[in-house]
Design a protein around this motif. Structure first.
Motif, PDB file in Angstrom:
ATOM      1  N   UNK A  68     -12.539   4.290   7.830  1.00  0.00           N
ATOM      2  CA  UNK A  68     -13.026   3.070   7.198  1.00  0.00           C
ATOM      3  C   UNK A  68     -13.465   2.032   8.230  1.00  0.00           C
ATOM      4  N   UNK A  69     -12.998   2.172   9.467  1.00  0.00           N
ATOM      5  CA  UNK A  69     -13.470   1.374  10.594  1.00  0.00           C
ATOM      6  C   UNK A  69     -13.474   2.289  11.807  1.00  0.00           C
ATOM      7  N   UNK A  70     -14.057   1.835  12.891  1.00  0.00           N
ATOM      8  CA  UNK A  70     -14.110   2.655  14.093  1.00  0.00           C
ATOM      9  C   UNK A  70     -12.700   3.038  14.549  1.00  0.00           C
ATOM     10  N   UNK A  71     -12.439   4.370  14.552  1.00  0.00           N
ATOM     11  CA  UNK A  71     -11.158   4.942  14.980  1.00  0.00           C
ATOM     12  C   UNK A  71      -9.984   4.529  14.105  1.00  0.00           C
ATOM     13  N   UNK A  72     -10.278   4.084  12.895  1.00  0.00           N
ATOM     14  CA  UNK A  72      -9.217   3.750  11.945  1.00  0.00           C
ATOM     15  C   UNK A  72      -9.415   4.590  10.681  1.00  0.00           C
ATOM     16  N   UNK A  73      -8.322   5.238  10.228  1.00  0.00           N
ATOM     17  CA  UNK A  73      -8.417   6.179   9.131  1.00  0.00           C
ATOM     18  C   UNK A  73      -7.350   5.895   8.077  1.00  0.00           C
ATOM     19  N   UNK A  74      -7.699   6.198   6.833  1.00  0.00           N
ATOM     20  CA  UNK A  74      -6.700   6.240   5.781  1.00  0.00           C
ATOM     21  C   UNK A  74      -6.447   7.721   5.515  1.00  0.00           C
ATOM     22  N   UNK A  75      -5.173   8.126   5.494  1.00  0.00           N
ATOM     23  CA  UNK A  75      -4.799   9.528   5.367  1.00  0.00           C
ATOM     24  C   UNK A  75      -4.644   9.891   3.888  1.00  0.00           C
ATOM     25  N   UNK A  76      -5.255  11.021   3.504  1.00  0.00           N
ATOM     26  CA  UNK A  76      -5.183  11.506   2.130  1.00  0.00           C
ATOM     27  C   UNK A  76      -4.580  12.904   2.129  1.00  0.00           C
ATOM     28  N   UNK A  77      -3.539  13.112   1.310  1.00  0.00           N
ATOM     29  CA  UNK A  77      -2.965  14.457   1.194  1.00  0.00           C
ATOM     30  C   UNK A  77      -3.466  15.110  -0.091  1.00  0.00           C
ATOM     31  N   UNK A  78      -3.056  16.343  -0.321  1.00  0.00           N
ATOM     32  CA  UNK A  78      -3.547  17.111  -1.464  1.00  0.00           C
ATOM     33  C   UNK A  78      -3.203  16.406  -2.774  1.00  0.00           C
TER      34      UNK A  78
END
Length: 279
Positions: A68-78
């Protein structure tokens, strides 16, 4: 053994629905493919995931992340992904009908076959298929495939139906960047007439069997020669001809062009849908 369905669910039109199965309409398993080998050992190379800090990592340690931003992530599992449920997860809900051929071909993506799922679904399936065939329409619906919703067309095809996923409008590039510098002018009337005559001379019925993959065939010939220990014969590409006057080229083409030869392959059996596009 029956082919495995890519998707199972319901085809729905208003209050009418029937269970259906979706199958890929094409296969690339017979294409020539290559493996990457080490040049000395000829061992096949394994592609393994690498973390820039940790080095090699196990696939079981991988997770999905949205940047969502440079080198920043929101983690999504199954569980997160599975929790996003919409109607098209398990239902092709027909939203509209359009004329066959009215969908611009640039939007057409992947083709599938649609069949009834069980004998109890056949009557409803046949009624919907024939209604679309008689009306000359294809249906517009939505379908979730590979964790994303796709807009699809559904049309009658032989004894079943043909489904084609459509590209999203934001995936299709505008033409201005490519066609903007082409002058908007009328062609020479005489040359246009000759070009139309040339098209008429070369017009025939399309049979895909007439257009084999010549590169694939030549590639396999070369591979077989190498297996025999022979030095492969490299076919030279034809030289480009000299630039000639367009009018002279059209005249020469018309005088040399012969009507297209009919296919030597066994003609395909005609079907009820042969006269219509499948959408």
């Amino acid at each position: 053994m029956a082919p495995r369905a890519s998707w199972k669910g319901y085809l729905k039109l208003s209050l009418v629905s029937c269970p259906v199965r979706l199958y890929p309409a094409t296969s690339s398993k017979d294409r020539i493919t290559f493996n990457q080998l080490h040049k000395d050992t000829h061992n096949r190379i394994n592609m393994k995931p690498v973390d820039p800090e940790l080095g090699l990592v196990e696939r079981s340690d991988l997770v999905k992340g949205y940047q969502y931003e440079d080198k920043k992530y929101v983690i999504l599992d199954k569980e997160d992904i599975d929790s996003v449920k919409i109607e098209s997860n398990h239902t092709m809900n027909i939203e509209a009908f359009v004329d066959e051929g009215s969908v611009d071909s640039i939007y057409l993506d992947a083709p599938y076959y649609l069949a009834p799922d069980g004998a109890m679904a056949e009557e409803t399936f046949i009624v919907l298929r024939e209604a679309m065939r008689e009306a000359g329409k294809v249906a517009i619906a939505r379908l979730v495939l590979s964790s994303r919703e796709r807009v699809i067309t559904i049309g009658a095809h032989e004894d079943g139906m043909f489904v084609c996923t459509l590209r999203n409008p934001n995936e299709v590039r505008g033409t201005g960047e490519y066609f903007g510098d082409i002058p908007d002018e009328k062609p020479d009337a005489e040359m246009l007439k000759m070009a139309e005559a040339l098209i008429a001379q070369k017009t025939t019925e399309f049979d895909p069997a007439d257009y084999e993959d010549r590169y694939e065939k030549a590639l396999m010939t070369m591979i077989k020669e190498k297996l025999k220990g022979h030095k492969p014969v490299i076919a030279a590409a034809p030289e480009r001809g000299n630039v000639v006057n367009l009018m002279d080229a059209l005249k020469a083409s018309l005088s040399e062009t012969k009507p297209p030869a009919k296919s030597k392959s066994k003609p395909a059996a005609k079907t009820r849908s042969a006269k219509k596009k499948t959408g």
